[in-house]
Design a protein around this motif. Structure first.
Motif, PDB file in Angstrom:
ATOM      1  N   ALA A 608       0.842  -1.198   0.000  1.00 17.34           N
ATOM      2  CA  ALA A 608       0.000   0.000   0.000  1.00 17.34           C
ATOM      3  C   ALA A 608       0.877   1.247   0.000  1.00 17.34           C
ATOM      4  O   ALA A 608       0.619   2.220  -0.719  1.00 17.34           O
ATOM      5  CB  ALA A 608      -0.933  -0.008   1.215  1.00 17.34           C
ATOM      6  N   ASN A 609       1.922   1.198   0.778  1.00 17.52           N
ATOM      7  CA  ASN A 609       2.823   2.345   0.846  1.00 17.52           C
ATOM      8  C   ASN A 609       3.519   2.585  -0.493  1.00 17.52           C
ATOM      9  O   ASN A 609       3.738   3.722  -0.900  1.00 17.52           O
ATOM     10  CB  ASN A 609       3.857   2.127   1.948  1.00 17.52           C
ATOM     11  CG  ASN A 609       4.547   3.406   2.345  1.00 17.52           C
ATOM     12  OD1 ASN A 609       3.884   4.377   2.698  1.00 17.52           O
ATOM     13  ND2 ASN A 609       5.858   3.410   2.249  1.00 17.52           N
ATOM     14  N   LYS A 610       3.846   1.496  -1.133  1.00 15.09           N
ATOM     15  CA  LYS A 610       4.488   1.591  -2.442  1.00 15.09           C
ATOM     16  C   LYS A 610       3.552   2.295  -3.436  1.00 15.09           C
ATOM     17  O   LYS A 610       3.956   3.186  -4.169  1.00 15.09           O
ATOM     18  CB  LYS A 610       4.833   0.186  -2.936  1.00 15.09           C
ATOM     19  CG  LYS A 610       5.645   0.147  -4.201  1.00 15.09           C
ATOM     20  CD  LYS A 610       7.097   0.460  -3.927  1.00 15.09           C
ATOM     21  CE  LYS A 610       7.923   0.422  -5.208  1.00 15.09           C
ATOM     22  NZ  LYS A 610       9.303   0.860  -4.970  1.00 15.09           N
ATOM     23  N   ILE A 611       2.301   1.870  -3.427  1.00 18.25           N
ATOM     24  CA  ILE A 611       1.310   2.476  -4.313  1.00 18.25           C
ATOM     25  C   ILE A 611       1.192   3.973  -4.016  1.00 18.25           C
ATOM     26  O   ILE A 611       1.155   4.802  -4.907  1.00 18.25           O
ATOM     27  CB  ILE A 611      -0.066   1.795  -4.127  1.00 18.25           C
ATOM     28  CG1 ILE A 611       0.024   0.307  -4.456  1.00 18.25           C
ATOM     29  CG2 ILE A 611      -1.123   2.474  -4.985  1.00 18.25           C
ATOM     30  CD1 ILE A 611      -1.202  -0.479  -4.036  1.00 18.25           C
ATOM     31  N   TRP A 612       1.140   4.238  -2.741  1.00 15.92           N
ATOM     32  CA  TRP A 612       1.006   5.617  -2.281  1.00 15.92           C
ATOM     33  C   TRP A 612       2.134   6.486  -2.829  1.00 15.92           C
ATOM     34  O   TRP A 612       1.919   7.588  -3.328  1.00 15.92           O
ATOM     35  CB  TRP A 612       1.025   5.606  -0.754  1.00 15.92           C
ATOM     36  CG  TRP A 612       0.807   6.916  -0.104  1.00 15.92           C
ATOM     37  CD1 TRP A 612       1.738   7.679   0.537  1.00 15.92           C
ATOM     38  CD2 TRP A 612      -0.420   7.624  -0.018  1.00 15.92           C
ATOM     39  NE1 TRP A 612       1.167   8.815   1.019  1.00 15.92           N
ATOM     40  CE2 TRP A 612      -0.158   8.818   0.693  1.00 15.92           C
ATOM     41  CE3 TRP A 612      -1.718   7.383  -0.473  1.00 15.92           C
ATOM     42  CZ2 TRP A 612      -1.145   9.751   0.966  1.00 15.92           C
ATOM     43  CZ3 TRP A 612      -2.700   8.309  -0.192  1.00 15.92           C
ATOM     44  CH2 TRP A 612      -2.420   9.483   0.505  1.00 15.92           C
ATOM     45  N   ASN A 613       3.334   5.944  -2.764  1.00 19.53           N
ATOM     46  CA  ASN A 613       4.482   6.717  -3.207  1.00 19.53           C
ATOM     47  C   ASN A 613       4.561   6.820  -4.723  1.00 19.53           C
ATOM     48  O   ASN A 613       5.109   7.791  -5.247  1.00 19.53           O
ATOM     49  CB  ASN A 613       5.765   6.135  -2.627  1.00 19.53           C
ATOM     50  CG  ASN A 613       5.992   6.663  -1.228  1.00 19.53           C
ATOM     51  OD1 ASN A 613       6.347   7.823  -1.063  1.00 19.53           O
ATOM     52  ND2 ASN A 613       5.726   5.842  -0.227  1.00 19.53           N
ATOM     53  N   ALA A 614       4.040   5.826  -5.393  1.00 20.03           N
ATOM     54  CA  ALA A 614       3.971   5.935  -6.851  1.00 20.03           C
ATOM     55  C   ALA A 614       3.066   7.112  -7.217  1.00 20.03           C
ATOM     56  O   ALA A 614       3.380   7.908  -8.112  1.00 20.03           O
ATOM     57  CB  ALA A 614       3.427   4.640  -7.449  1.00 20.03           C
ATOM     58  N   ALA A 615       1.980   7.235  -6.478  1.00 20.06           N
ATOM     59  CA  ALA A 615       1.062   8.344  -6.726  1.00 20.06           C
ATOM     60  C   ALA A 615       1.714   9.674  -6.360  1.00 20.06           C
ATOM     61  O   ALA A 615       1.576  10.670  -7.086  1.00 20.06           O
ATOM     62  CB  ALA A 615      -0.221   8.140  -5.924  1.00 20.06           C
ATOM     63  N   ARG A 616       2.442   9.664  -5.283  1.00 19.01           N
ATOM     64  CA  ARG A 616       3.170  10.879  -4.886  1.00 19.01           C
ATOM     65  C   ARG A 616       4.120  11.302  -5.992  1.00 19.01           C
ATOM     66  O   ARG A 616       4.229  12.466  -6.355  1.00 19.01           O
ATOM     67  CB  ARG A 616       4.017  10.598  -3.641  1.00 19.01           C
ATOM     68  CG  ARG A 616       3.355  10.894  -2.348  1.00 19.01           C
ATOM     69  CD  ARG A 616       4.363  10.673  -1.232  1.00 19.01           C
ATOM     70  NE  ARG A 616       5.313  11.765  -1.132  1.00 19.01           N
ATOM     71  CZ  ARG A 616       6.577  11.632  -0.756  1.00 19.01           C
ATOM     72  NH1 ARG A 616       7.063  10.454  -0.481  1.00 19.01           N
ATOM     73  NH2 ARG A 616       7.353  12.675  -0.671  1.00 19.01           N
ATOM     74  N   PHE A 617       4.814  10.329  -6.502  1.00 19.93           N
ATOM     75  CA  PHE A 617       5.761  10.594  -7.581  1.00 19.93           C
ATOM     76  C   PHE A 617       5.048  11.226  -8.775  1.00 19.93           C
ATOM     77  O   PHE A 617       5.484  12.245  -9.320  1.00 19.93           O
ATOM     78  CB  PHE A 617       6.439   9.282  -7.986  1.00 19.93           C
ATOM     79  CG  PHE A 617       7.250   9.389  -9.247  1.00 19.93           C
ATOM     80  CD1 PHE A 617       8.543   9.889  -9.208  1.00 19.93           C
ATOM     81  CD2 PHE A 617       6.717   9.007 -10.468  1.00 19.93           C
ATOM     82  CE1 PHE A 617       9.288  10.002 -10.363  1.00 19.93           C
ATOM     83  CE2 PHE A 617       7.465   9.120 -11.635  1.00 19.93           C
ATOM     84  CZ  PHE A 617       8.748   9.628 -11.571  1.00 19.93           C
ATOM     85  N   ALA A 618       3.950  10.619  -9.148  1.00 16.85           N
ATOM     86  CA  ALA A 618       3.207  11.120 -10.297  1.00 16.85           C
ATOM     87  C   ALA A 618       2.794  12.573 -10.063  1.00 16.85           C
ATOM     88  O   ALA A 618       2.959  13.436 -10.928  1.00 16.85           O
ATOM     89  CB  ALA A 618       1.988  10.247 -10.560  1.00 16.85           C
ATOM     90  N   LEU A 619       2.285  12.832  -8.871  1.00 16.37           N
ATOM     91  CA  LEU A 619       1.810  14.181  -8.567  1.00 16.37           C
ATOM     92  C   LEU A 619       2.939  15.207  -8.613  1.00 16.37           C
ATOM     93  O   LEU A 619       2.741  16.356  -8.999  1.00 16.37           O
ATOM     94  CB  LEU A 619       1.145  14.196  -7.185  1.00 16.37           C
ATOM     95  CG  LEU A 619      -0.238  13.553  -7.152  1.00 16.37           C
ATOM     96  CD1 LEU A 619      -0.703  13.381  -5.713  1.00 16.37           C
ATOM     97  CD2 LEU A 619      -1.236  14.379  -7.944  1.00 16.37           C
ATOM     98  N   MET A 620       4.128  14.776  -8.234  1.00 16.31           N
ATOM     99  CA  MET A 620       5.257  15.697  -8.216  1.00 16.31           C
ATOM    100  C   MET A 620       5.620  16.193  -9.607  1.00 16.31           C
ATOM    101  O   MET A 620       6.132  17.278  -9.771  1.00 16.31           O
ATOM    102  CB  MET A 620       6.494  14.992  -7.618  1.00 16.31           C
ATOM    103  CG  MET A 620       6.448  14.877  -6.120  1.00 16.31           C
ATOM    104  SD  MET A 620       7.788  13.845  -5.506  1.00 16.31           S
ATOM    105  CE  MET A 620       9.187  14.891  -5.844  1.00 16.31           C
TER     106      MET A 620
END
Length: 914
Positions: A608-620
């Motif tokens: 879940a955390n990995k997914i979360w950070n993938a989304a964070r990355f995208a948003l950045m």
RNA sequence: GGGCGAUUAGCUCAGUGGUAGAGCGCUUCCUUCACACGGAAGAGGCCACAGGUUCGAUACCUGUAUCGCCCA
């Protein structure tokens, strides 16, 4: 558009609390039986006991249902997941009685009416616990339709069913030997008894012949105390030892009675014990049936509390001194006394150790007694036959199929269903007795009213105003209530409004799928099928999906007494609800129990955390224009990830259709972590991190497109995090809950991109391996050479040059290996692909040489194996041509690899020496 | 006693008639601007045993052993 900044670590708690309530408030789970255009898809929840709180078994059962429902809802089906709770007669009564006991009260002291009131009160305060927990789990039930097996509508339906079955001659009252729990003081059905193997003793008793007391017959029994109620001795009619005795009598020790010797080939097993058995029809099921066959009387020597009963013993002709010695004793105390008596009188020949099965009450684990009493029964065969047919003809599918035989086998041998319970909490049987007409059948002793066999009941939907025969006004209602499973058997149609012909019933019956554990296949599933067919004329559901039992990490059944219970709420608190749900789904492989270990859940928390950070990355990196280019014009990474995504969509959909939650979950995990995060996001970094990059707008578009689609694909499994991310990234619509499930868009498939990517992956792997062998630090930029035997592949490497350089951190020279510098170069080779890296002066070459030697050995081994097959004449003549061609190709590649590796190793050895 | 299922990496489990897979754990390296709840590279397996079918079996068949479940 404003993008919200996400935290570095995913915090499930806040997200879950917000969405679980919000979804309900917005009415997303509300079913529409009238106007929804979609094909109906309905699941009725196996109603948890109203006494209960959510345990991990519920979590599994409910997670799987929620996955199905959310998936079908997103597919546009007219979904209804119907929630509810079960009144759980005996279990609930026990809980409340325990409370009363703590207050120094008892149900008897309260009286029936006040006791039942008290249970309702208890239900009002505690009954919602589990429902609230279910909401916390994010279960997308239509909570407005929450039902309870004892609510008004369902109770009315229960009465209706009882009356109709009675009128059809399928319910009758009679005195039979039934399973009796002496602690709960009620009858149980056959399946409410759990069998357990215990160590016991086999007693050999000598019964003297009546006309020749010096000779006798030795009978073997595991329950000597019941001999007081023996009414015959059975031997096998073909047994030369005894057959001449059939028809004679024996003197029954400790009593004044003589009992006959009968021949019975069903009851007697020639091999077992002494070949002679005593028959005690009132205290043993097999003996009961033997008694029926031989017209024997039934003498009960135990009372309803399983205590030795003085009146019964007297009636059975037990010697009065023995009666006095045993009266009121429980079996455990009576047995040693009987043992002593028999020993003293020389009747006990010997005892031997013996394993035997005892039955225990499934609610309180007390040893049950076969007990002779008048009860209500459902005549089951006429209901079972169509229920078997429905499964045999495939109108109901049982998944996994292995359980079909189990089901059919049980149905074939099914016995009439004892439905009356001598408790107070439940649906009281709608039978009344006229006191005038039944004066001899209704007896009250010690405050206990018993309605004997032969009493004539008045069966009625409403309380009758008087006796239809004598017009008497004094009626007694049957005090018994119905088996809890009687009302749950009606669950799929009563919850939809039956007996009224409601729109709900019309739309959602038959329901689509029933999701349940194996433990209630007979209790519940089989009976729903019977009742559904009987009263709706149609199966109650089309698919029955049977999932595994959840055990602890050691494979032990979880139980409070063992202290190995995993509390789902605790786990949800610790790792997040999505992590728990995903864990359970990924472990739900058919036919195997789930051994749940916390590490596993932790692993999916990390996911879940990995997914979360993938989304964070995208948003950045999302600032800037986004343009949807035609697929053909997109970059290799974009075309590749879309191709992988459509592949994943297909897999997840296909697996869900066949209830392979485990495979669907694995496919999602693999795609998101190891394709999307490990490769795709890495590949597009150079584009995203270069301002005004020509591919920027298109890449940002694909990034959002794939992430948004992936969240929808993931949503049924991880509803909370997928919603939270979906809301944060560019999207259209109010909630992911009501979006479309991703469809397989064949246009996304790009075999050429996948092929290119495979080469990229292989090459990068070789470079990385080389770097480690030569101890280059991960950040260090290094020059390297790549080349390929195959010319097409060689030119593909040119296309990949930029990506190779980026992922391998260095500068890539793509050229044929023979053009590379000969000195100070480490070369690795696989399947025609060569990678060469310069060796720095101070590098320890041992590791690299070892690695090369190892690969050479492995290549040799494989080469020999494959070559050996090709040298086998039979293989060459019989194996299919494509397999042979494949083998030949492999030999060619392996040989070339082998030569190059050899060469490389020798070069390194030379360097080592110099 | 009858029926069903299992036996694959240290652990938990997928899987397929033709190169043995995942997660966790383990070893080494790395705090590089999504993530150390992370990244990279590795080690680790006569696929329970014995027969049979097949050109070829971890997979199909038979038997054995061990474990588990259901039923009696």
């Amino acid at each position: 558009m404003t993008t919200r900044q996400l935290d570095k670590t995913y915090d499930p708690k806040a997200v879950e609390d917000r969405w679980s309530g919000e979804w309900i408030n917005r009415g997303y789970f509300r079913a529409d039986e009238k106007n929804h255009p979609g094909q109906p898809y309905c699941i009725v929840i196996p109603p948890p006991n109203v006494t209960g709180s959510l345990h991990v078994g519920h979590a599994l059962n409910h997670s799987l249902q929620d996955i199905l429902i959310r998936w079908r809802r997103m597919q546009g089906r007219n979904t209804l997941w119907l929630p509810g709770t079960d009144h759980a007669g005996i279990a609930t009564q026990n809980v409340v009685e325990k409370q009363l006991m703590a207050e120094g009260l008892s149900r008897e002291s309260l009286g029936r009416e006040r006791f039942v009131e008290r249970v309702w009160q208890w239900k009002a305060t505690s009954g919602n616990t589990i429902v609230n927990q279910q909401k916390q789990l994010g279960e997308s039930c239509d909570w407005d339709r929450l039902r309870f097996t004892m609510d008004e509508g369902l109770s009315k339906a229960v009465i209706e069913v009882f009356v109709r079955l009675y009128e059809d001659g399928l319910i009758y009252r009679g005195e039979r030997l039934i399973n009796w729990c002496p602690r709960c003081l009620t009858a149980l059905s056959d399946i409410e008894v759990e069998h357990e193997e215990v160590k016991g003793k086999l007693y050999h008793l000598r019964y003297p012949l009546a006309d020749d007391p010096n000779t006798g017959l030795i009978v073997a029994t595991t329950r000597p105390e019941t001999m007081l109620g023996d009414t015959a001795v059975a031997v096998h009619p073909d047994d030369p030892r005894y057959r001449h005795l059939i028809g004679k009598n024996v003197r029954l020790p400790l009593t004044t009675r003589e009992i006959p010797i009968v021949g019975d080939r069903i009851l007697v097993d020639l091999e077992f014990g002494t070949g002679a058995v005593k028959i005690t029809p009132a205290h043993d099921f097999n003996d009961y049936e033997a008694g029926e066959r031989h017209g024997l009387s039934r003498l009960a020597v135990l009372d309803h509390a399983a205590l030795l009963d003085a009146a019964g013993m007297q009636q059975a002709g037990v010697e009065s001194s023995v009666v006095e010695m045993l009266r009121g004793l429980p079996v455990s105390k009576a047995r040693p006394k009987v043992d002593t008596l028999l020993r003293e009188q020389g009747i006990l020949e010997k005892t031997e150790d013996h394993k035997m099965a005892v039955g225990k009450c499934y609610r309180c684990k007390t040893v049950v007694e076969p007990y002779l009493s008048p009860q209500w029964f459902v005549k089951i065969q006429p209901l079972a036959d169509p229920a078997m047919k429905a499964v045999e003809e495939g109108r109901i599918r049982i998944i996994p199929e292995g359980w079909v035989n189990n089901y059919l086998g049980w149905m074939r041998d099914i016995k009439d269903w004892c439905i009356s319970r001598q408790i107070w909490w439940g649906h009281q049987i709608p039978a009344w007795y006229c006191l005038a007409c039944n004066s001899r059948q209704i007896v009250t002793t010690d405050g206990r009213t018993t309605i004997l066999q032969g009493a004539v009941p008045i069966i009625s939907r409403l309380t009758p105003s008087g006796c239809p025969t004598c017009h008497g006004q004094q009626l007694l209602r049957d005090p018994d209530v119905l088996d809890t499973w009687f009302s749950s058997a009606l669950w799929p149609f009563t919850t939809l409004g039956w007996p009224d012909q409601t729109p709900e019933l019309k739309t959602y019956y038959p329901t689509a799928t029933l999701v349940t554990g194996l433990d209630i296949l007979f209790f519940w599933v089989a009976r729903m099928i019977m009742m559904g067919l009987k009263f709706m004329g149609e199966v109650p559901f089309k698919d029955v999906y049977i999932h595994a039992l959840v055990r602890d990490a050691e494979g032990q059944k979880m139980s409070k007494s063992k202290g190995n219970v995993i509390d789902p709420l605790h786990v949800m608190d610790q790792f997040g609800t999505d992590a728990l749900r995903f864990t359970l789904a990924s472990m739900a492989s058919p036919g195997r129990d789930i051994k749940l270990a916390e590490e596993r859940i932790e692993g999916y928390r990390n996911f879940a955390n990995k997914i979360w950070n993938a989304a964070r990355f995208a948003l950045m990196y999302l600032d800037g224009p986004r343009t949807a280019l035609p697929l053909a014009q997109r970059t290799l990474p974009d075309r590749w990830i879309l191709s992988r995504l459509v592949h994943t969509i297909r897999t997840v959909t296909v697996e869900l259709e066949s209830y392979r939650f485990d495979r669907a979950a694995t496919a999602l995990y693999q795609f998101i972590w190891h394709e999307y995060c490990d490769w795709y996001l890495e590949l597009i970094k150079p584009v995203l991190q270069t301002p005004e990059h020509p591919d920027g707008a298109s890449t940002r578009h694909t990034l959002v497109e794939t992430l948004e689609t992936t969240m929808r694909l993931l949503h049924p499994f991880m509803p909370f995090i997928s919603e939270e991310i979906w809301q944060t990234i560019p999207h259209q619509g109010d909630s992911i809950v009501v979006q479309n499930y991703p469809d397989v868009d064949q246009a996304w498939a790009a075999p050429d991109a996948e092929q290119l990517f495979a080469l990229l992956e292989q090459t990068v792997g070789l470079v990385r391996t080389s770097r480690v062998l030569l101890n280059y630090s991960p950040g260090q930029q290094i020059p390297f050479h790549v080349g390929h035997d195959d010319l097409d592949r060689q030119s593909q490497l040119h296309q990949l040059q930029r990506h190779l350089a980026h992922l391998s951190r260095g500068t890539a020279d793509v050229s044929p290996p023979q053009d590379w510098p000969a000195a100070r170069l480490l070369r690795l080779v696989t399947e025609g692909l060569s990678v060469g890296i310069a060796v720095a002066d101070d590098v320890d070459l041992k590791k690299a040489i070892e690695r090369l030697a190892k690969q050479i050995t492995e290549t040799d081994k494989e080469l020999q194996r494959v070559d050996g097959k090709l040298k086998n004449a039979e293989f060459v003549s019989k194996a299919p041509p494509d397999v042979i061609a494949e083998h030949q190709e492999r030999v060619r590649t392996l040989s070339r690899d082998r030569a190059l590796l050899d060469n490389s190793e020798q070069q390194l050895r030379t360097m080592l020496r110099s």
